[in-house]
Design a protein around this motif. Structure first.
Motif, mmCIF file in Angstrom:
data_model
loop_
_atom_site.group_PDB
_atom_site.id
_atom_site.type_symbol
_atom_site.label_atom_id
_atom_site.label_comp_id
_atom_site.label_asym_id
_atom_site.label_seq_id
_atom_site.Cartn_x
_atom_site.Cartn_y
_atom_site.Cartn_z
ATOM 1 N N UNK A 45 0.865 -1.183 0.000
ATOM 2 C CA UNK A 45 0.000 0.000 0.000
ATOM 3 C C UNK A 45 0.899 1.230 0.000
ATOM 4 N N UNK A 46 0.800 2.044 -1.043
ATOM 5 C CA UNK A 46 1.677 3.200 -1.200
ATOM 6 C C UNK A 46 0.805 4.431 -1.451
ATOM 7 N N UNK A 47 1.058 5.501 -0.714
ATOM 8 C CA UNK A 47 0.170 6.667 -0.794
ATOM 9 C C UNK A 47 0.366 7.500 -2.055
ATOM 10 N N UNK A 48 1.412 7.203 -2.855
ATOM 11 C CA UNK A 48 1.629 7.867 -4.136
ATOM 12 C C UNK A 48 2.230 6.834 -5.090
ATOM 13 N N UNK A 49 1.901 6.947 -6.343
ATOM 14 C CA UNK A 49 2.433 6.037 -7.363
ATOM 15 C C UNK A 49 3.946 5.852 -7.211
ATOM 16 N N UNK A 50 4.443 4.622 -7.176
ATOM 17 C CA UNK A 50 5.887 4.394 -7.073
ATOM 18 C C UNK A 50 6.633 5.014 -8.252
ATOM 19 N N UNK A 76 8.981 -9.179 -5.418
ATOM 20 C CA UNK A 76 7.996 -10.219 -5.652
ATOM 21 C C UNK A 76 6.628 -9.960 -5.059
ATOM 22 N N UNK A 77 6.275 -8.687 -4.845
ATOM 23 C CA UNK A 77 4.925 -8.431 -4.345
ATOM 24 C C UNK A 77 3.912 -8.834 -5.416
ATOM 25 N N UNK A 78 2.743 -9.248 -4.985
ATOM 26 C CA UNK A 78 1.715 -9.696 -5.921
ATOM 27 C C UNK A 78 0.750 -8.588 -6.298
ATOM 28 N N UNK A 79 0.665 -7.566 -5.444
ATOM 29 C CA UNK A 79 -0.358 -6.538 -5.641
ATOM 30 C C UNK A 79 0.160 -5.224 -5.079
ATOM 31 N N UNK A 80 -0.151 -4.128 -5.775
ATOM 32 C CA UNK A 80 0.200 -2.794 -5.293
ATOM 33 C C UNK A 80 -1.064 -1.941 -5.305
ATOM 34 N N UNK A 81 -1.359 -1.315 -4.179
ATOM 35 C CA UNK A 81 -2.514 -0.427 -4.041
ATOM 36 C C UNK A 81 -1.977 0.988 -3.829
ATOM 37 N N UNK A 82 -2.418 1.925 -4.645
ATOM 38 C CA UNK A 82 -1.957 3.303 -4.516
ATOM 39 C C UNK A 82 -3.142 4.247 -4.336
ATOM 40 N N UNK A 83 -2.842 5.442 -3.807
ATOM 41 C CA UNK A 83 -3.872 6.456 -3.595
ATOM 42 C C UNK A 83 -3.919 7.458 -4.734
ATOM 43 N N UNK A 84 -2.744 7.847 -5.259
ATOM 44 C CA UNK A 84 -2.667 8.914 -6.253
ATOM 45 C C UNK A 84 -1.688 8.558 -7.363
ATOM 46 N N UNK A 85 -1.960 9.052 -8.552
ATOM 47 C CA UNK A 85 -0.986 9.038 -9.627
ATOM 48 C C UNK A 85 -0.059 10.229 -9.439
ATOM 49 N N UNK A 86 1.238 9.999 -9.594
ATOM 50 C CA UNK A 86 2.223 11.062 -9.426
ATOM 51 C C UNK A 86 2.187 11.987 -10.637
ATOM 52 N N UNK A 87 1.916 13.301 -10.440
ATOM 53 C CA UNK A 87 1.873 14.217 -11.588
ATOM 54 C C UNK A 87 3.243 14.572 -12.146
ATOM 55 N N UNK A 88 4.331 14.167 -11.476
ATOM 56 C CA UNK A 88 5.673 14.417 -11.994
ATOM 57 C C UNK A 88 5.781 13.775 -13.380
ATOM 58 N N UNK A 89 6.117 14.554 -14.414
ATOM 59 C CA UNK A 89 6.151 13.992 -15.772
ATOM 60 C C UNK A 89 7.126 12.834 -15.929
ATOM 61 N N UNK A 90 8.074 12.690 -15.017
ATOM 62 C CA UNK A 90 9.000 11.563 -15.090
ATOM 63 C C UNK A 90 8.335 10.265 -14.638
ATOM 64 N N UNK A 91 7.182 10.395 -13.976
ATOM 65 C CA UNK A 91 6.460 9.217 -13.465
ATOM 66 C C UNK A 91 5.103 9.155 -14.159
ATOM 67 N N UNK A 92 4.133 9.922 -13.662
ATOM 68 C CA UNK A 92 2.824 10.141 -14.280
ATOM 69 C C UNK A 92 2.260 8.930 -15.022
ATOM 70 N N UNK A 93 2.024 7.852 -14.287
ATOM 71 C CA UNK A 93 1.432 6.652 -14.865
ATOM 72 C C UNK A 93 2.436 5.588 -15.257
ATOM 73 N N UNK A 94 3.703 5.969 -15.421
ATOM 74 C CA UNK A 94 4.710 4.997 -15.835
ATOM 75 C C UNK A 94 4.989 3.960 -14.746
ATOM 76 N N UNK A 95 4.909 4.402 -13.495
ATOM 77 C CA UNK A 95 5.118 3.451 -12.397
ATOM 78 C C UNK A 95 4.043 2.384 -12.382
#
Length: 362
Positions: free
Chosen positions: A71-76, A94-113
């Motif tokens: 569980x991560x409060x912002x996109x990795x 080897x985690x099986x599932x990732x739950x996030x709260x927000x997509x990171x608006x940083x253009x270097x990330x922004x959905x890529x994580x």
């Protein structure tokens, strides 16, 4: 579909992330909780200075997380900066599932994580407790999307809205409990901002005291003409704890201030004053995400009038000073009541003999 357990663990991750507020700028204050079969295996949050990232901190505490949910409060993050991408670390773990709260608006990330996690066969659930995560990292998000920090305005007032007597005496309008709460406010902000008049009259330190913190906020003074005393407390301590001076662009800073080690930042002006939007943009460009403004009245009015105050914290004391005292807020130049900036009451608490009210901009 997020479950009740998903929401509960995400709220914990957000709460852990908030521990970094005031310490991690320009990075976000992120929390991470890793769970398997309903049992928390590890947890982490962004370290001072922005490193390690929350996911790396959690994995360092317990790398045996195969098959777990993170569980991560912002996109990795998905880019190589000063640290490797956190999404890759989660894949390797080897985690099986990732739950996030927000997509990171940083253009270097922004959905890529999120995309890289899914490409590795990891189930991804987005948007869990998004409102709470947005509130916790509003400063980081505003810096990226609007090029300004989150601004909290603190006012310590008498019952009739005065911050000082006619002669300028203001110590102390509120009691020790309220003053301690102000130091806690400073601790969770990247910087404390005052106007030049407040700096000249009060000669403040603007530090966090008596809370045992390991960091101090940046001390910022907004002074159009830099008519400040370099032998003040701020000037004498500028080499030990950062002091930034906002001044009119094109002004040649006095050599005495240059010698103190303070950072001098030129800003656009509006009339005889610094432009509030330009000041906030300059602070954001220098990495700040959360700023606590402690006055004076003209600076506070300028920020409110420009729509730049996101949160208002008012400490009200049971004292009456009268109309000859100094008002907590300078002129706003309103012609009609409908033009008045509006805030929504979020919290009221008693602190010793005083009241503390927290308001959010509508």
């Amino acid at each position: 579909m997020a479950s009740a357990a998903d929401r509960r663990f995400m709220r914990l991750a957000i709460a852990l992330g908030r521990r970094g507020l005031g310490q991690v700028w320009p990075n976000p204050a992120v929390g991470c909780v890793i769970v398997r079969d309903g049992r928390i295996l590890s947890r982490g949050w962004t370290g001072p200075g922005g490193r390690p990232h929350a996911e790396a901190a959690a994995l360092a505490r317990n790398p045996d997380v195969r098959g777990a949910t993170a569980y991560v409060s912002l996109e990795p993050c998905a880019h190589h900066g000063r640290t490797p991408p956190c999404c890759d670390a989660l894949v390797r773990a080897g985690v099986a599932r990732v739950v996030t709260a927000l997509t990171d608006p940083d253009p270097r990330v922004s959905g890529r994580g999120h995309a890289r996690l899914r490409a590795a066969g990891i189930e991804v659930e987005e948007g869990v407790e998004a409102d709470a995560a947005h509130a916790a990292n509003a400063g980081f998000l505003l810096r990226l999307t609007q090029e300004r920090p989150f601004v909290t305005l603190k006012l310590a007032l008498s019952l009739d809205g005065r911050i000082a007597t006619a002669g300028g005496e203001s110590r102390w309008i509120t009691g020790p409990e309220a003053r301690r709460a102000v130091h806690a406010l400073r601790a969770c902000h990247d910087a404390v901002l005052v106007g030049g008049g407040t700096a000249r009259i009060d000669d403040p330190d603007l530090t966090v005291r008596d809370l045992g913190v390991s960091h101090q906020p940046v001390r910022v003074v907004a002074s159009h003409s830099l008519n400040l005393n370099p032998d003040s407390r701020l000037g004498r301590s500028a080499r030990d704890l950062p002091v930034w001076l906002l001044h009119a662009a094109g002004l040649t800073p006095p050599a005495q201030w240059t010698a103190t080690g303070a950072r001098l930042i030129g800003c656009a002006t509006r009339g005889d004053s610094l432009d509030p939007a330009a000041m906030m943009s300059a602070l954001a460009q220098n990495g700040l995400t959360r700023v606590l403004c402690e006055g004076g009245g003209a600076l506070a009015a300028g920020l409110i009038g420009a729509g730049l105050v996101d949160e208002l914290v008012i400490f009200a004391a049971g004292k009456m000073i009268g109309a000859d005292g100094r008002a907590g807020l300078g002129p706003l130049g309103m012609a009609r009541l409908a033009e008045a900036p509006q805030f929504e009451l979020m919290q009221v608490q008693r602190l010793g003999a005083d009241l503390c009210q927290t308001w959010r901009r509508r």
